[in-house]
Motif scaffolding. Sequence first.
Motif, PDB file in Angstrom:
ATOM      1  N   ASN A 130      -6.517   4.910  23.357  1.00 14.10           N
ATOM      2  CA  ASN A 130      -7.583   5.035  22.368  1.00 14.10           C
ATOM      3  C   ASN A 130      -7.029   4.689  20.985  1.00 14.10           C
ATOM      4  O   ASN A 130      -6.014   5.243  20.575  1.00 14.10           O
ATOM      5  N   ALA A 131      -7.723   3.792  20.281  1.00 12.63           N
ATOM      6  CA  ALA A 131      -7.393   3.523  18.878  1.00 12.63           C
ATOM      7  C   ALA A 131      -8.101   4.601  18.064  1.00 12.63           C
ATOM      8  O   ALA A 131      -9.230   4.434  17.619  1.00 12.63           O
ATOM      9  N   ALA A 132      -7.421   5.741  17.918  1.00 15.55           N
ATOM     10  CA  ALA A 132      -8.041   6.927  17.319  1.00 15.55           C
ATOM     11  C   ALA A 132      -7.818   6.942  15.804  1.00 15.55           C
ATOM     12  O   ALA A 132      -7.163   6.066  15.246  1.00 15.55           O
ATOM     13  N   LEU A 143     -11.645  -8.900  29.867  1.00 12.86           N
ATOM     14  CA  LEU A 143     -12.749  -9.001  28.913  1.00 12.86           C
ATOM     15  C   LEU A 143     -13.786  -7.958  29.284  1.00 12.86           C
ATOM     16  O   LEU A 143     -14.320  -7.989  30.396  1.00 12.86           O
ATOM     17  N   GLY A 144     -14.054  -7.026  28.383  1.00 12.03           N
ATOM     18  CA  GLY A 144     -15.065  -6.009  28.678  1.00 12.03           C
ATOM     19  C   GLY A 144     -14.744  -4.668  28.043  1.00 12.03           C
ATOM     20  O   GLY A 144     -13.919  -4.568  27.143  1.00 12.03           O
ATOM     21  N   ASP A 145     -15.403  -3.648  28.582  1.00 17.40           N
ATOM     22  CA  ASP A 145     -15.346  -2.302  28.026  1.00 17.40           C
ATOM     23  C   ASP A 145     -14.157  -1.547  28.641  1.00 17.40           C
ATOM     24  O   ASP A 145     -14.088  -1.387  29.859  1.00 17.40           O
ATOM     25  N   ILE A 146     -13.280  -1.061  27.795  1.00 17.19           N
ATOM     26  CA  ILE A 146     -12.072  -0.370  28.280  1.00 17.19           C
ATOM     27  C   ILE A 146     -12.409   0.893  29.085  1.00 17.19           C
ATOM     28  O   ILE A 146     -11.670   1.270  29.991  1.00 17.19           O
ATOM     29  N   PHE A 182      -4.642  -1.323  26.815  1.00 21.55           N
ATOM     30  CA  PHE A 182      -4.697  -1.196  25.351  1.00 21.55           C
ATOM     31  C   PHE A 182      -5.897  -1.941  24.785  1.00 21.55           C
ATOM     32  O   PHE A 182      -6.101  -3.111  25.113  1.00 21.55           O
ATOM     33  N   PRO A 183      -6.636  -1.331  23.867  1.00 20.22           N
ATOM     34  CA  PRO A 183      -7.602  -2.118  23.086  1.00 20.22           C
ATOM     35  C   PRO A 183      -6.810  -2.830  21.980  1.00 20.22           C
ATOM     36  O   PRO A 183      -5.614  -2.581  21.826  1.00 20.22           O
ATOM     37  N   ALA A 184      -7.466  -3.690  21.237  1.00 18.54           N
ATOM     38  CA  ALA A 184      -6.785  -4.380  20.128  1.00 18.54           C
ATOM     39  C   ALA A 184      -6.767  -3.429  18.921  1.00 18.54           C
ATOM     40  O   ALA A 184      -7.639  -3.461  18.045  1.00 18.54           O
ATOM     41  N   GLY A 207     -14.540   9.207  16.527  1.00 15.98           N
ATOM     42  CA  GLY A 207     -14.965   8.268  15.498  1.00 15.98           C
ATOM     43  C   GLY A 207     -15.862   7.228  16.123  1.00 15.98           C
ATOM     44  O   GLY A 207     -16.461   7.480  17.170  1.00 15.98           O
ATOM     45  N   GLY A 208     -15.920   6.066  15.483  1.00 19.52           N
ATOM     46  CA  GLY A 208     -16.764   4.991  16.016  1.00 19.52           C
ATOM     47  C   GLY A 208     -15.943   4.061  16.890  1.00 19.52           C
ATOM     48  O   GLY A 208     -14.858   4.432  17.356  1.00 19.52           O
ATOM     49  N   GLY A 209     -16.447   2.883  17.114  1.00 20.27           N
ATOM     50  CA  GLY A 209     -15.724   1.848  17.855  1.00 20.27           C
ATOM     51  C   GLY A 209     -15.266   2.316  19.224  1.00 20.27           C
ATOM     52  O   GLY A 209     -15.982   3.035  19.937  1.00 20.27           O
ATOM     53  N   GLY A 224     -10.591  -3.424  14.393  1.00 18.02           N
ATOM     54  CA  GLY A 224     -12.006  -3.174  14.127  1.00 18.02           C
ATOM     55  C   GLY A 224     -12.160  -2.689  12.700  1.00 18.02           C
ATOM     56  O   GLY A 224     -11.845  -3.401  11.739  1.00 18.02           O
ATOM     57  N   VAL A 225     -12.607  -1.448  12.574  1.00 19.61           N
ATOM     58  CA  VAL A 225     -12.840  -0.827  11.269  1.00 19.61           C
ATOM     59  C   VAL A 225     -11.580  -0.834  10.395  1.00 19.61           C
ATOM     60  O   VAL A 225     -11.674  -0.935   9.163  1.00 19.61           O
ATOM     61  N   TYR A 226     -10.393  -0.775  11.012  1.00 11.98           N
ATOM     62  CA  TYR A 226      -9.152  -0.710  10.245  1.00 11.98           C
ATOM     63  C   TYR A 226      -8.712  -2.057   9.679  1.00 11.98           C
ATOM     64  O   TYR A 226      -7.711  -2.133   8.953  1.00 11.98           O
ATOM     65  N   CYS A 232     -10.016  -6.626  26.027  1.00 11.40           N
ATOM     66  CA  CYS A 232     -10.628  -7.394  24.928  1.00 11.40           C
ATOM     67  C   CYS A 232     -12.127  -7.191  24.979  1.00 11.40           C
ATOM     68  O   CYS A 232     -12.755  -7.444  26.009  1.00 11.40           O
ATOM     69  N   PHE A 233     -12.670  -6.749  23.880  1.00  9.45           N
ATOM     70  CA  PHE A 233     -14.096  -6.405  23.853  1.00  9.45           C
ATOM     71  C   PHE A 233     -14.967  -7.633  23.609  1.00  9.45           C
ATOM     72  O   PHE A 233     -16.154  -7.613  23.873  1.00  9.45           O
ATOM     73  N   ASP A 234     -14.373  -8.681  23.057  1.00  9.22           N
ATOM     74  CA  ASP A 234     -15.162  -9.893  22.818  1.00  9.22           C
ATOM     75  C   ASP A 234     -14.360 -11.120  23.206  1.00  9.22           C
ATOM     76  O   ASP A 234     -13.156 -11.062  23.411  1.00  9.22           O
ATOM     77  N   LYS A 235     -15.074 -12.217  23.303  1.00  5.25           N
ATOM     78  CA  LYS A 235     -14.499 -13.467  23.792  1.00  5.25           C
ATOM     79  C   LYS A 235     -13.385 -13.991  22.883  1.00  5.25           C
ATOM     80  O   LYS A 235     -12.392 -14.538  23.349  1.00  5.25           O
TER      81      LYS A 235
HETATM   82  P1  ADP Z   1      -9.635   0.590  14.633  1.00  2.00           P
HETATM   83  O1  ADP Z   1     -10.144   1.722  13.798  1.00  2.00           O
HETATM   84  O2  ADP Z   1      -8.229   0.842  15.167  1.00  2.00           O
HETATM   85  O3  ADP Z   1      -9.772  -0.732  13.970  1.00  2.00           O
HETATM   86  P2  ADP Z   1     -11.970   0.054  16.347  1.00  2.00           P
HETATM   87  O4  ADP Z   1     -12.475   0.909  17.440  1.00  2.00           O
HETATM   88  O5  ADP Z   1     -12.830  -0.123  15.151  1.00  2.00           O
HETATM   89  O6  ADP Z   1     -10.528   0.654  15.959  1.00  2.00           O
HETATM   90  O7  ADP Z   1     -11.602  -1.375  16.923  1.00  2.00           O
HETATM   91  C1  ADP Z   1     -10.455  -1.670  17.658  1.00  2.00           C
HETATM   92  C2  ADP Z   1     -10.755  -2.763  18.647  1.00  2.00           C
HETATM   93  O8  ADP Z   1     -11.407  -2.196  19.785  1.00  2.00           O
HETATM   94  C3  ADP Z   1     -11.692  -3.865  18.147  1.00  2.00           C
HETATM   95  O9  ADP Z   1     -11.150  -5.114  18.532  1.00  2.00           O
HETATM   96  C4  ADP Z   1     -12.994  -3.602  18.877  1.00  2.00           C
HETATM   97  O10 ADP Z   1     -13.697  -4.802  19.121  1.00  2.00           O
HETATM   98  C5  ADP Z   1     -12.491  -3.026  20.164  1.00  2.00           C
HETATM   99  N1  ADP Z   1     -13.450  -2.201  20.931  1.00  2.00           N
HETATM  100  C6  ADP Z   1     -14.539  -1.520  20.502  1.00  2.00           C
HETATM  101  N2  ADP Z   1     -15.144  -0.899  21.540  1.00  2.00           N
HETATM  102  C7  ADP Z   1     -14.404  -1.191  22.655  1.00  2.00           C
HETATM  103  C8  ADP Z   1     -14.511  -0.874  24.044  1.00  2.00           C
HETATM  104  N3  ADP Z   1     -15.494  -0.099  24.508  1.00  2.00           N
HETATM  105  N4  ADP Z   1     -13.569  -1.379  24.900  1.00  2.00           N
HETATM  106  C9  ADP Z   1     -12.565  -2.137  24.440  1.00  2.00           C
HETATM  107  N5  ADP Z   1     -12.399  -2.479  23.154  1.00  2.00           N
HETATM  108  C10 ADP Z   1     -13.318  -2.009  22.272  1.00  2.00           C
END
Ligand code: ADP
Length: 171
Positions: A26-28, A13-16, A117-119, A35-37, A123-125, A158-161
Motif C-alpha cells: 500500500n502506498a500509504a 495492468l489493473g487493480d492491485i 507493488f503499486p507505482a 487516504g485516497g488512491g 499519484g497524489v504525491y 499498473c493502474f493505467d496503460k
Molecule cells: P501516492 O500518494 O503514493 O502518490 P496514490 O494512491 O495517489 O499514491 O497513487 C500511487 C499509484 O497507484 C498511482 O500510479 C495510481 O495510479 C495507482 N493506483 C491507484 N489506485 C490503484 C489500484 N487500485 N491498484 C493499483 N494501483 C493503483
Amino acid sequence: MLETSRKNIYIDLGDITKLDCQCIVNAANKSLLGGGGVDGAIHRAAGPKLLAECRTLHGCRTGEAKITKGYNLKAEYVIHTVGPVYSGAESDRRLLAECYRNSLDLAREYHIHSIAFPAISTGVYGYPLSEAATIAAATVIEWMETHPDDDISVIFSCFDKRTYELYQKLM
Ligand code: ADP
C-alpha cells in the motif's frame, strides 16, 4: 499478468486489490489511517479490520514499511509504506528506493513468496512517473540480485496503460 525477461518479475495492468498474490503493498500516508488512491481502494477491499489494525501501528515514517494482515483481500498480508511527496530534492530518490527495499526486507522476514507493488508516490504525491518507475525497477532488481536465495516474485501493479507500457519498456 505479463512475464518479463527478468526472472521472477511480472507486470500487471489493473487493480492491485484484485491480485491473487500473497502480499500487496500500500502506498500509504504517514498516519496509516487511510487516504485516497490506492490506499482508499485497499481499505475498501480489505474491510474495516484493516483500519483497526493500522491504528495500533502509530503511523509510519517516509521510506519505512509496516505489515498487517490482508483481511477480506485475497492477499494474506498488506505492507504499508510511505513514499516521499515529490519535491525535486535529492532525498526523493533515496526515500522512494527505501520504500521498495524496506518492503522487500519485511516480505523476506515473513517468508512471503509473492508481492505486488503499486507505482508508489506517482499519484497524489506527484513523483514524475518515468523517474519513479526507473527507481522502482532498479531497486527491485538490485534487491533480488543481492538476495539470490530468496524465491520471491515481484509484480509491478499498473493502474493505467501508460504505467504498464513504461514498466514493459524498463524491463
Ligand atoms: P501516492 O500518494 O503514493 O502518490 P496514490 O494512491 O495517489 O499514491 O497513487 C500511487 C499509484 O497507484 C498511482 O500510479 C495510481 O495510479 C495507482 N493506483 C491507484 N489506485 C490503484 C489500484 N487500485 N491498484 C493499483 N494501483 C493503483
